[in-house]
Enzyme design. Structure first.
Site, mmCIF file in Angstrom:
data_model
loop_
_atom_site.group_PDB
_atom_site.id
_atom_site.type_symbol
_atom_site.label_atom_id
_atom_site.label_comp_id
_atom_site.label_asym_id
_atom_site.label_seq_id
_atom_site.Cartn_x
_atom_site.Cartn_y
_atom_site.Cartn_z
ATOM 1 C CG HIS A 121 -1.758 1.175 1.406
ATOM 2 N ND1 HIS A 121 -3.095 1.199 1.047
ATOM 3 C CD2 HIS A 121 -1.491 2.415 1.899
ATOM 4 C CE1 HIS A 121 -3.599 2.387 1.319
ATOM 5 N NE2 HIS A 121 -2.640 3.144 1.844
ATOM 6 C CD GLU A 122 2.084 3.368 3.718
ATOM 7 O OE1 GLU A 122 2.393 4.507 3.321
ATOM 8 O OE2 GLU A 122 1.020 3.138 4.308
ATOM 9 C CG HIS A 134 0.161 6.145 -0.519
ATOM 10 N ND1 HIS A 134 -0.980 6.729 -1.002
ATOM 11 C CD2 HIS A 134 -0.195 5.512 0.628
ATOM 12 C CE1 HIS A 134 -1.994 6.449 -0.180
ATOM 13 N NE2 HIS A 134 -1.544 5.707 0.800
ATOM 14 C CD GLU A 147 -5.068 5.837 2.511
ATOM 15 O OE1 GLU A 147 -4.982 4.791 3.184
ATOM 16 O OE2 GLU A 147 -4.080 6.477 2.120
ATOM 17 C CG ASP A 153 -6.650 -0.087 0.207
ATOM 18 O OD1 ASP A 153 -5.555 0.073 0.774
ATOM 19 O OD2 ASP A 153 -7.743 0.240 0.716
#
Length: 484
Positions: free
Chosen positions: A133-134, A137, A198, A202
């Site tokens: 997930h990070e 980003h 977000e 995901d």
């Protein structure tokens, strides 16, 4: 100490958005909402910001400088990065010693994990879901895109936000106060934009996990468990403040995961070894309580991961000077898996504690033949040499190590110590200067190198090297200060 860090990260980075994972747009069928963010920051600018933030964090946050854990999270992170798309920057993964559940990413491919994640993630795939997930980003450039979105809404917002970010570099508290004031008018739009990031993170994260061979259902499972555990908490963990978990996000990730074929993923021993190491050394638990945890959690587990609990107990015994108990466990473990670097690191510490550093040296020399230049083995090898007063040999090893790993403070600390033992004060000053530079203490670093240059023989190659490094640090300092 973490107060400034959390403020900077939560508002500068995580609040403005969180940290998404790489994407396979063709399989995800996502709308193209843009990744260039060319109206805000270039990749080179993001790298400069990231380097500045990282130096700030080193000076203010309890970063875990543990070669064994760093190797593990780096291996996990780059396994995911290798299966991500839109990767435009190098990635750096690091641990912060904090029992709160959290993770964040920022400019330049930096991804931070709180040690508390290991206390709640029940498998490597669950930890990988957070890391993936990070990564997304970063690859989707959500921070730059968030700034771009605010600029579209109000041209003054971008300038004010950028000014606040830069001010935060020099004065975190003042920077946060300025940012809070400038963002008040467009907060709702920012929140909505963050939530979309977000969900995108995901989706890309699940795709990356699938490509990397992890269990994609680990993401909704971990999210669901966190949501249930902290649903009514008056003070939820930082991760749920910066990465909110509304029901539709959990539902969406579950549906996305179920669209992939079912896959059986074997338990990762290295994950459980890393988890045991954190429980033993970085969870702030008393030794007896940590032993009780190992005994309780180790009951009825599969043979695949059972060694991790013996390893954890061995570390607790080792750190509490119960060397006989540690020795029995470690010798059994290393007999089963002689090349495991978790075990080799602990065995090296055991030999040194038993005043048998020569055994550690021989063991590590053998291991280095199979894994030349490995960071864990090399650092332990240099330490073993120093414990035998072979400081000159250790310095040769550490000079190569710091050249290859200039951002690892462990190498510089040992290099400083070895030179102190030999009475070589200029090289000690130079090593300490590098540690200061890694923490953005530019003036002190330059001062130390200047002192080293004054000590060195006039006109020598060593003095020329020091002077050249002073010039480099001055350029880096000016570039850093120009961000303010």
């Amino acid at each position: 100490m973490l107060k400034h860090t959390r403020s900077l990260v939560c508002l500068c980075i995580a609040t403005a958005l969180s940290a998404p994972t790489p994407a396979f747009a063709d399989t995800l069928n996502l709308p193209d909402i843009g990744t260039a963010a060319s109206g805000t920051l270039t990749i080179d600018q993001e790298l400069q910001y990231g380097d500045a933030y990282m130096r700030m964090l080193r000076s203010s946050a309890p970063i875990v400088s543990d070669p064994v854990l760093n190797e593990y999270i780096d291996s996990l992170g780059h396994r995911l990065v290798a299966n991500a798309s839109d990767v435009k920057t190098p990635f750096t993964f690091f641990l912060i010693r904090d029992r709160n559940i959290n993770a964040f990413a920022f400019f330049g491919g930096y991804v931070a994990l709180h040690s508390g994640l290991f206390l709640h993630a029940q498998s490597e795939s669950e930890l990988a879901s957070v890391v993936a997930h990070e990564i997304a980003h970063v690859t989707q450039r959500h921070l730059a895109r968030s700034m771009e979105e605010q600029a579209r809404r109000s041209p003054a917002t971008l300038a004010a936000l950028a000014g606040s970010l830069l001010l935060a570099i020099a004065s975190p508290q003042a920077g946060i106060a300025a940012m809070t004031a400038t963002q008040a008018g467009s907060m709702q739009g920012q929140i909505n934009y963050t939530r979309s990031n977000e969900k995108e993170a995901d989706r890309f994260g699940i795709s990356t996990m699938a490509q990397a061979g992890f269990d994609v259902n680990a993401m909704p499972r971990f999210f669901g468990r966190l949501s249930d555990e902290f649903r009514y908490a008056s003070k939820p963990p930082p991760m749920l403040l910066t990465h909110p978990l509304p029901e539709d996000r959990i539902t969406d990730s579950r549906a996305r995961a179920q669209s992939y074929p079912a896959r059986r993923v074997d338990p990762s021993l290295n994950y459980y070894l890393a988890r045991a190491r954190i429980i033993a050394r970085y969870a702030g638990i008393e030794s007896q309580a940590a032993l009780d945890w190992m005994n309780r959690k180790g009951q009825g587990v599969s043979e695949d991961i059972k060694p991790s609990f013996d390893y954890g107990k061995a570390l607790i015994y080792l750190d509490s000077k119960q060397l006989d108990q540690a020795s029995t466990l470690l010798h059994n473990l290393i007999k089963q898996d002689p090349n495991n670097r978790f075990y080799l690191d602990a065995m090296s510490d055991l030999y040194i504690a038993q005043n048998q550093a020569g055994k550690a040296e021989k063991m590590l020399e053998t291991a280095l033949k199979s894994a030349p230049n490995n960071a864990v083995l090399t650092i332990n090898y240099a330490n073993a040499l120093m414990k035998q007063n072979s400081n000159a040999d250790a310095i040769k090893v550490l000079q190569r190590y710091t050249h290859d790993n200039p951002n690892d403070v462990n190498g510089w600390h040992l290099l400083s110590e070895a030179n102190i033992h030999l009475g070589v004060s200029d090289e000690d000053l130079a090593a300490r200067a590098e540690i200061l530079a890694l923490k953005a203490n530019w003036n002190k670093a330059i001062q130390y190198y200047t002192q080293a240059s004054q000590i060195a023989e006039l006109g020598s190659l060593k003095q020329a090297r020091y002077d050249a490094r002073i010039d480099q640090l001055m350029v880096q300092r000016d570039r850093f200060l120009a961000l303010q």
